[in-house]
Structure formats: C-alpha cells, structure tokens
Design an enzyme around this catalytic site. Structure first.
Site, short mmCIF file in Angstrom:
data_model
loop_
_atom_site.label_atom_id
_atom_site.label_comp_id
_atom_site.label_asym_id
_atom_site.label_seq_id
_atom_site.Cartn_x
_atom_site.Cartn_y
_atom_site.Cartn_z
N ASP A 1 90.04 53.88 18.39
CA ASP A 1 88.45 54.24 18.68
C ASP A 1 88.78 55.20 17.39
O ASP A 1 87.53 55.72 18.20
CB ASP A 1 88.78 54.64 20.79
CG ASP A 1 88.33 54.22 21.52
OD1 ASP A 1 87.68 53.00 21.06
OD2 ASP A 1 89.42 53.55 21.98
N LYS B 1 85.30 41.32 24.32
CA LYS B 1 85.68 42.00 23.26
C LYS B 1 86.75 40.71 23.23
O LYS B 1 87.13 40.42 22.17
CB LYS B 1 86.08 43.77 23.64
CG LYS B 1 85.56 44.82 23.48
CD LYS B 1 86.69 46.09 24.15
CE LYS B 1 85.50 46.81 24.05
NZ LYS B 1 86.08 47.91 24.92
N GLN C 1 91.65 50.79 27.40
CA GLN C 1 90.37 50.81 27.99
C GLN C 1 89.89 51.99 28.88
O GLN C 1 90.83 52.90 29.67
CB GLN C 1 89.32 49.77 28.73
CG GLN C 1 87.89 49.04 29.18
CD GLN C 1 87.38 48.89 28.07
OE1 GLN C 1 87.41 48.42 27.41
NE2 GLN C 1 86.39 49.29 28.73
N1 GUN Z 1 84.70 52.27 27.73
C1 GUN Z 1 83.71 51.97 27.32
N2 GUN Z 1 83.33 52.26 25.73
C2 GUN Z 1 84.83 52.95 25.08
C3 GUN Z 1 85.38 53.10 24.15
O1 GUN Z 1 84.48 52.57 22.92
N3 GUN Z 1 86.54 52.69 23.97
C4 GUN Z 1 87.03 52.70 25.59
N4 GUN Z 1 88.09 52.47 24.45
N5 GUN Z 1 87.16 52.36 26.14
C5 GUN Z 1 85.85 52.55 26.84
#
Ligand code: GUN
Length: 278
Positions: free
Chosen positions: A116, A49, A93
C-alpha cells in the site's frame, strides 16, 4: 473520445499486460492480505483482489482473523509474512476494527513488502522521490487522468477530502506534473467556490450527492472516489452524476471508475515489489 472514464476497461488492459509480464519473465509474485473481522464491504474488496490476483498469476494468500483476536496475533501474522520468502507484498485491509492500533500494525509490515505504501518510512521516501512504489489509489487516479490525454501541467486540481493519507501522495503526484493543487475539506463553507475553479476535480469524502452541477465549471475532469451504499444493491459516488455529467469533459462512473483501478494498481505494485526482491 468517450466522456466516461471507464476504469474497468483500463484495469483490464493493465491486468492483461501484467499477466503477460508474469508469464514471459517466469515471475512468481506472492501477495498476502490480512482481513480482520467480518465487515461485508471489506470482504467484498478482498474477494475482488483475490479473483484479480489469481487471474493474472499472482499467488494470493489470505489470512482471515476474527475481530476478537488479540492485537499480538495480527502482529505475529505480519512477522510470519515478513519472513516468508514466498511473499513479496503484504496488505492489511483497512479499516481495522476500532480496538486495534492501525498505525502500530502498519508499522509492523516490512517496508520492502508494504504494497500500500502506508508504512511511515515509505510515505517519507515517497515524498522524497525515493519510494519503491507509488500508493495504489493515487496512482490509479493518475492513470485515469492520463487516459483523457489532456495536459496536467498548468491545470488547477482540487482535491476534496479529509484524509491526509490520500491527499499527501495525490497532491505530490499532481504537483510533480506542474498542476496547481488545492486541497479542500468537504465541510469548508467555500467548498462550491473552490470546486468551481477546478480543471481537475478529485472527490473522496463518502458523502453522496456532495458535488452538484452548480459547484463545477464546464469541461471539468471529474474523478469520483466515493463509494456510498444506498441500499443493498446500489452504490453511488460523492458526485451527483446525473447533473454533473453534462457539464464535465470527462467523468468516472461509480461503480466502474476508480474502484477497478485500485485493484489493478495493487497487482501492479505487487509485481513491482516481486521484481525488486528477485
Ligand atoms: N481499504 C479500502 N481501500 C484500501 C486500500 O487501498 N488498502 C488497504 N489496506 N485497505 C483498504
């Protein structure tokens, strides 16, 4: 048309459009990610990311906390980011180390910065068509399905997953496009019968080889959300790719399918939140 739904190429296209938009409109989007603990998979996702954010011109802020911190330190970090004018989007995360109350932590994020779309207020708004953003994973899957140029209307879409956080928005997105949606638990004793009816099959369970060739119908569109680490350098999905591939009309590879699209959609949602705050 190629049978393989290449998430990498589509993600690159989306990111290239974002790069241009950020530059043309002189945007300065800020994304903050909080990573608690040292789970290697989470570290890898956050690293991806970070690279992608910087590549398109998003200011990336990383907050790395030890798993031993007190919950209040995570909440204080979120509070700080909620107030920080340079931050448009916040992501904690997941999964968090078990001792933390994930719901409480997600709820602490300012809903306007919740990239998210996991905040309860945002989930509610999404289901009422009032949300600022569409959650990244289901949005990325929709974009992949749209790449096939097949009609969604009237199709039977089967979602194999136990996660309500995923199934609810995914189901809504497809129902809004007039698909008939069926959600099935991977442990359901009729799993194979139900998946065999699917025109569009979306699988997110974390169980390698769950979906076999005799569980799908010919010309199905298969979206494999699973990422299962088989050994140090080998990742596979939930679908038995080699046997399902010949029967499918379209199929996402793992890696290189849904994964890159979730990153692209995170960046897309970050830019959207930045524009809304401006
Ligand atoms: N862990 C794996 N995928 C995601 C996601 O889309 N958002 C978040 N916050 N954690 C993740």
């Amino acid at each position: 048309m190629n049978k393989i739904l290449d998430g990498k190429i589509l993600a690159e296209k989306i990111q290239s459009n974002l790069r241009k938009e950020i530059s043309d409109q002189h945007l300065t989007p800020g994304l903050a990610i909080i990573l608690v603990g040292q789970d290697p998979a989470s570290q890898l996702y956050v690293a991806k990311k970070k690279i992608a954010s910087r590549d398109v011109g998003i200011n990336f802020h990383e907050y790395l906390l030890m798993a031993s911190v007190d919950e209040s330190e995570i909440l204080q970090t979120i509070d700080f980011l909620n107030k920080d004018e340079d931050i448009d989007a916040i992501l904690v995360q997941l999964p968090l180390p078990e001792k933390f109350d994930t719901d409480k932590i997600i709820k602490a994020i300012d809903p306007k910065k919740d990239v998210d779309g996991f905040h309860p207020q945002n989930i509610k708004n999404f289901l009422k068509n009032k949300a600022r953003i569409t959650p990244g994973l289901p949005l990325g899957i929709l974009r992949l399905i749209e790449e096939t140029q097949e009609d969604i209307q009237g199709k039977e879409a089967v979602i194999v997953s136990k996660s309500h956080v995923f199934c609810k928005p995914m189901s809504k997105i497809l129902t809004d496009r007039q698909a008939k949606v069926v959600i099935v638990n991977p442990q359901d004793k009729n799993l194979g019968v139900i998946t065999s009816r699917a025109d569009i099959l979306i699988v997110s369970c974390g169980q390698p080889f769950l979906i076999k060739e005799n569980m799908v119908k010919k010309d199905v569109i298969v979206i494999d959300v699973g990422t299962n680490k088989i050994d140090k350098n080998y990742i596979i999905g939930d679908v038995d790719y080699s046997t399902v591939f010949p029967k499918a009309k379209f199929i996402t590879p793992v890696p290189g399918g849904v994964g890159p699209m979730t990153v692209a959609m995170l960046l897309y949602n970050t830019v959207k939140l930045a524009k809304l705050r401006k």
